[in-house]
Design a protein around this motif. Structure first.
Motif, mmCIF file in Angstrom:
data_model
loop_
_atom_site.group_PDB
_atom_site.id
_atom_site.type_symbol
_atom_site.label_atom_id
_atom_site.label_comp_id
_atom_site.label_asym_id
_atom_site.label_seq_id
_atom_site.Cartn_x
_atom_site.Cartn_y
_atom_site.Cartn_z
ATOM 1 N N PHE B 108 -50.386 119.766 -14.861
ATOM 2 C CA PHE B 108 -50.716 119.185 -13.562
ATOM 3 C C PHE B 108 -50.745 120.287 -12.510
ATOM 4 O O PHE B 108 -50.112 121.329 -12.677
ATOM 5 C CB PHE B 108 -49.656 118.162 -13.129
ATOM 6 C CG PHE B 108 -49.637 116.910 -13.966
ATOM 7 C CD1 PHE B 108 -50.539 115.894 -13.730
ATOM 8 C CD2 PHE B 108 -48.719 116.771 -14.987
ATOM 9 C CE1 PHE B 108 -50.532 114.744 -14.498
ATOM 10 C CE2 PHE B 108 -48.696 115.617 -15.760
ATOM 11 C CZ PHE B 108 -49.597 114.601 -15.513
ATOM 12 N N ILE B 110 -50.018 120.900 -8.331
ATOM 13 C CA ILE B 110 -49.342 120.273 -7.191
ATOM 14 C C ILE B 110 -50.195 120.461 -5.932
ATOM 15 O O ILE B 110 -50.361 121.585 -5.458
ATOM 16 C CB ILE B 110 -47.957 120.906 -6.954
ATOM 17 C CG1 ILE B 110 -47.136 120.918 -8.237
ATOM 18 C CG2 ILE B 110 -47.233 120.191 -5.826
ATOM 19 C CD1 ILE B 110 -46.825 119.559 -8.803
ATOM 20 N N VAL B 127 -45.617 119.367 -18.006
ATOM 21 C CA VAL B 127 -44.664 118.266 -18.019
ATOM 22 C C VAL B 127 -44.324 117.907 -19.456
ATOM 23 O O VAL B 127 -45.218 117.792 -20.298
ATOM 24 C CB VAL B 127 -45.272 117.042 -17.297
ATOM 25 C CG1 VAL B 127 -44.417 115.812 -17.502
ATOM 26 C CG2 VAL B 127 -45.421 117.338 -15.809
ATOM 27 N N THR B 143 -42.080 113.026 -13.268
ATOM 28 C CA THR B 143 -43.482 112.729 -12.950
ATOM 29 C C THR B 143 -43.754 111.291 -13.370
ATOM 30 O O THR B 143 -43.264 110.842 -14.390
ATOM 31 C CB THR B 143 -44.455 113.656 -13.688
ATOM 32 O OG1 THR B 143 -43.975 113.870 -14.993
ATOM 33 C CG2 THR B 143 -44.637 114.961 -12.998
ATOM 34 N N THR B 153 -50.811 110.872 -10.258
ATOM 35 C CA THR B 153 -49.504 111.189 -10.811
ATOM 36 C C THR B 153 -48.690 111.875 -9.723
ATOM 37 O O THR B 153 -49.184 112.789 -9.066
ATOM 38 C CB THR B 153 -49.645 112.114 -12.024
ATOM 39 O OG1 THR B 153 -50.573 111.513 -12.924
ATOM 40 C CG2 THR B 153 -48.317 112.288 -12.719
ATOM 41 N N ILE B 155 -44.828 113.584 -8.375
ATOM 42 C CA ILE B 155 -43.604 114.235 -8.825
ATOM 43 C C ILE B 155 -42.555 114.100 -7.734
ATOM 44 O O ILE B 155 -42.847 114.361 -6.565
ATOM 45 C CB ILE B 155 -43.879 115.712 -9.203
ATOM 46 C CG1 ILE B 155 -42.614 116.412 -9.643
ATOM 47 C CG2 ILE B 155 -44.501 116.469 -8.056
ATOM 48 C CD1 ILE B 155 -42.912 117.736 -10.328
ATOM 49 N N PRO B 259 -40.894 117.348 -15.559
ATOM 50 C CA PRO B 259 -41.508 118.664 -15.381
ATOM 51 C C PRO B 259 -40.683 119.735 -16.083
ATOM 52 O O PRO B 259 -39.453 119.722 -16.018
ATOM 53 C CB PRO B 259 -41.492 118.872 -13.870
ATOM 54 C CG PRO B 259 -41.378 117.507 -13.296
ATOM 55 C CD PRO B 259 -40.592 116.708 -14.274
#
Lengths: 108, 292
Positions: B108, B110, B127, B143, B153, B155, B259
């Motif tokens: 993923f 951020i 993750v 997550t 998704t 976090i 994560p």
């Protein structure tokens, strides 16, 4: 590399067009990934066998991707001589192979 | 799914040397997309798998070829460090790509600052999807699918497990009667927002229906009590984070995983890699709990 030159011998193409044509030439036997293709293109550009021939969209790819601009490639005079010389060499090799009867099926 | 695949391919292009990527990257992505469309149109899962495998092979072989080619020129000009780093990026990219293709891990990026301090904007993380909701502990990162839009998704940090009593007093979390001293939390504003910082006592502002449901059904004596099968999560950048205070609990079924590490961190503002965050493990840092 020969197949790429051959695919550009009758018209200018973009990368995906070259991939499609090479797959067609070889009956689906040779499927190049983007990395391999553009590695070849880089070396052929450096060797002066091909050149860029502008950017334009390709409507034949259908809605969505048809409007996107794509970079086209064409053969240089040197590239044209190279593809002809290579085809010639292959024809002679095929001739020699026939005379030695190494091809199965006999009639080739 | 499709967009994610194209994104992964775009990331994997970092396996190629910078000049190669700059010159051919766009065309390679176009070619990859067209081929994927053709393969998809044929509709055979087997062909799709073969295509992806062939693409992975193409990536590994041709990127190492191009790296070697560009290394020859950089080594000859004495820039050994550049060459070694280039090879390192290629190896890392391929490793991450292969790991992320397994069912155990997922990659993923951020895009927000809601976890600033722990997880930075531009962090690319892996993750661990093998961690299930019931294995999560308090203060773990998590997550999960955003309840208001399950395509996204999110976090955040697990603050409350089922049965926990949670409230905030002047920005401080009180959990089961004990005040948390959270080293990972940052505050961007000094003023006290009645709802955000004295949750759930303050009058709710900009709270969607799911949050109002929580306030209606799960508040006892001015505290949230986390119901069974749910998690209460907060962001570490506490003053700007939209979290359980606003949209309510995370159902356990929506947990994606925990994560694991930052495999690459890119600072878009300065257009540079944050090397000190690359391959940074994301461990949970339990807060001290003190009597109020």
């Amino acid at each position: 590399m020969f197949h790429i030159l051959l695919s550009l011998s009758n018209e200018d193409r973009h990368g995906y067009g070259i991939m499609q044509d090479v797959a067609e030439q070889t009956g689906g036997g040779l499927k190049m990934g983007p990395g391999t293709l553009y590695g070849c293109i880089k070396r052929m550009l450096a060797a002066g066998l091909i050149e860029e021939s502008g950017e334009r969209p390709d409507p034949s790819l259908g809605p969505g991707s048809g409007e996107e601009r794509r970079r086209y490639y064409s053969l240089t005079p040197l590239g044209r001589r190279a593809v002809r010389a290579e085809a010639q060499r292959m024809a002679e090799a095929l001739q020699a192979a026939r005379s030695k009867r190494v091809l199965v099926g006999g009639k080739v | 799914m499709k967009a994610a695949l194209f994104r992964v391919y775009a990331i994997l292009l970092y396996a190629y040397p910078r000049e190669f990527r700059a010159r051919f990257g766009r065309e390679m992505r176009q070619a990859f997309r067209e081929r994927w469309r053709t393969v998809r149109a044929a509709g055979q899962p087997r062909q799709q798998a073969e295509f992806l495998l062939a693409t992975a092979k193409d990536l590994i072989f041709s990127s190492s070829n191009e790296r070697m080619a560009s290394m020859k020129s950089t080594i000859l000009s004495g820039r050994l460090w550049t060459a070694a780093r280039g090879l390192g990026i290629a190896a890392l990219t391929i490793l991450v790509g292969m790991l992320a293709a397994t069912p155990f891990l997922q990659a993923f990026v951020i895009p927000t600052m809601s976890m600033e301090g722990s997880i930075e904007q531009g962090d690319h993380i892996l993750v661990n999807k093998m961690v299930h909701a019931d294995q999560l502990k308090r203060d773990d990162l998590v997550t999960f699918r955003y309840p208001e839009d399950r395509e996204q998704t999110f976090i955040k940090r697990v603050i409350g497990l089922p049965g926990d009593h949670i409230r905030l007093i002047d920005k401080q979390v009180i959990r089961n009667g004990r005040r948390l001293v959270e080293p990972y939390v940052s505050h961007q504003t000094s003023y006290v927002d009645a709802y955000r910082d004295n949750f759930p006592a303050g009058p709710p502002a900009h709270v969607p229906q799911s949050g109002l449901d929580m306030l209606a059904h799960n508040v006892v004596n001015g505290e949230i009590i986390v119901p069974a099968g749910a998690l209460f999560v907060l962001g570490d950048n506490r003053d700007i984070s939209l979290d359980s205070r606003y949209w309510g609990f995370v159902p356990r079924a929506d947990v994606v995983g925990r994560p694991l590490l930052v495999y690459w961190s890119y600072d878009a503002q300065h257009s540079e890699t944050r090397w000190n965050r690359t391959l940074h493990m994301l461990a949970s840092a339990p807060p001290a709990e003190v009597e109020p």
